[in-house]
Enzyme design. Structure first.
Site, short mmCIF file in Angstrom:
data_model
loop_
_atom_site.label_atom_id
_atom_site.label_comp_id
_atom_site.label_asym_id
_atom_site.label_seq_id
_atom_site.Cartn_x
_atom_site.Cartn_y
_atom_site.Cartn_z
N HIS A 158 -7.34 9.87 4.10
CA HIS A 158 -7.10 8.77 5.03
C HIS A 158 -7.52 9.19 6.44
O HIS A 158 -7.42 10.37 6.79
CB HIS A 158 -5.60 8.41 5.05
CG HIS A 158 -5.13 7.78 3.79
ND1 HIS A 158 -4.08 8.29 3.05
CD2 HIS A 158 -5.55 6.69 3.12
CE1 HIS A 158 -3.88 7.52 1.99
NE2 HIS A 158 -4.75 6.53 2.01
N ASP A 217 3.08 4.54 -5.37
CA ASP A 217 2.47 5.85 -5.21
C ASP A 217 3.46 6.94 -5.61
O ASP A 217 4.28 7.39 -4.81
CB ASP A 217 2.02 6.04 -3.75
CG ASP A 217 1.35 7.39 -3.51
OD1 ASP A 217 1.31 8.21 -4.46
OD2 ASP A 217 0.88 7.62 -2.40
N ASP A 237 0.85 -1.20 0.00
CA ASP A 237 0.00 0.00 0.00
C ASP A 237 0.89 1.25 0.00
O ASP A 237 1.79 1.37 0.83
CB ASP A 237 -0.87 -0.06 1.28
CG ASP A 237 -1.95 1.00 1.31
OD1 ASP A 237 -2.39 1.45 0.23
OD2 ASP A 237 -2.38 1.37 2.43
N GLY A 256 -9.01 5.68 1.64
CA GLY A 256 -9.68 6.39 2.73
C GLY A 256 -11.11 5.94 2.93
O GLY A 256 -12.00 6.75 3.18
N GLY A 257 -11.34 4.62 2.86
CA GLY A 257 -12.70 4.08 2.97
C GLY A 257 -13.36 4.30 4.32
O GLY A 257 -14.59 4.26 4.41
N GLU A 280 -1.05 5.84 -8.70
CA GLU A 280 -1.87 6.90 -8.10
C GLU A 280 -1.65 8.24 -8.79
O GLU A 280 -0.52 8.64 -9.07
CB GLU A 280 -1.57 7.04 -6.60
CG GLU A 280 -2.37 8.19 -5.96
CD GLU A 280 -2.32 8.22 -4.43
OE1 GLU A 280 -2.30 7.13 -3.81
OE2 GLU A 280 -2.32 9.32 -3.87
#
Ligand code: 13P
Length: 287
Positions: free
Chosen positions: A177, A105, A84, A208-209, A135
């Site tokens: 996030h 990223d 991640d 950022g769920g 990203e």
């Protein structure tokens, strides 16, 4: 066996649901997430930040643990082990360590440099059969010391990066996030719509769920989001359940101090959070 995230995300995008990425920090986290995915017959992505990788003593330890656990628990649903928000060096280390999916990223680089580095990693990941997430437009908030201002991605830049042959694309659409502030403006569906129009079948990733209202999650999925990352919400659920156990004095009763007992309520709480998210994302029964 760990699999690339390509097939599960292609199916998710076509089927209008999303696969959850749940970040792991240790053995309990990993076990709770894997067991829930199996119980619900859902594909799953285990996310590992560079900080979490370091905490678990390195990416090799993580890959060995996850690989062995999938086997020992008899997990048959598709499981991807995913870096991640990886740096360029972190991405290479995870490829070497046996991860099945990588996020590079490069959103903090100027777009040309992001493109050049992403392109190089596309070639390596393709050769090894790994999925690669790129990203564009940084995700706001702080995660493991990486602070993003939170911006909406430029749809043309998204197209340029999607055309490099990445598997999935994370694009900033006002998401951040961690917990959302009271005055959060919400997701920019206009931006998401424009990005999907330019990138077509590309599975889009929503970071950022944690704390995004259900109706916004559903709308994002309808506009092409096929992977949703959740981290903070599992941490909050774990901490809350652990605090209740201690506050109730359970650690002082009998052998309640045994770590296997002490960490059990937190592990159960993570399972409940993951279940709730998989139901919301629509991935239940899609393995
Ligand atoms: P949250 O911690 O806000 O759920 O975000 C997780 C994430 O996006 C991991 O990349």
């Amino acid at each position: 066996m760990l699999v690339s995230a390509k097939e599960m995300l292609t199916k998710a995008k076509a089927g209008h649901y999303a696969v959850g990425q749940f970040n792991i920090n240790n053995l309990e986290w990993t076990k709770s997430i894997l067991l829930t995915a199996q119980e619900l017959n859902s594909p799953v992505i285990l996310g590992v930040s560079e900080g979490a990788g370091k905490y678990m003593t390195g990416f090799k330890t993580v890959a060995a643990m996850v690989d062995a656990m999938v086997d020992s628990l008899g997990i048959t649903v598709p499981v991807a082990l995913h870096l991640d928000h990886g740096s360029y060096e972190g991405a290479k280390a995870c490829i070497e360590a046996g991860f099945s999916s990588i996020m590079f990223d490069g959103s903090h680089y100027p777009i040309d440099e992001n493109i050049a580095k992403t392109k190089e990693l596309v070639a390596i990941c393709n050769e090894k059969g790994l999925s690669l997430e790129a990203e564009v437009g940084s995700i706001g908030g702080e995660e493991d010391g990486v602070v993003g201002a939170g911006e909406c991605a430029d749809p043309d830049e998204c197209k340029a990066v999607a055309d490099l042959g990445v598997t999935m694309l994370a694009a900033g659409i006002g998401n951040i996030h961690g917990k959302y502030p009271e005055n959060w403006a919400g997701l920019s569906f206009e931006t998401l719509d424009a990005i999907q129009a330019k990138t077509g079948d590309m599975p889009l990733v929503l970071h950022g769920g944690t704390g995004i209202p259900e109706d916004m999650i559903k709308k994002a999925i309808s506009l092409g989001v096929a992977k949703i990352n959740v981290n903070t919400e599992c941490q909050l659920a774990f901490a809350d359940a652990t605090r209740k156990y201690i506050e109730a004095g359970k650690d002082l009763e009998g052998k309640g101090f045994d770590p296997r007992k002490l960490l059990a309520p937190g592990a159960e709480a993570i399972k409940a959070t993951v279940k709730e998210k998989m139901e919301l994302f629509g991935s239940v029964g899609k393995a």
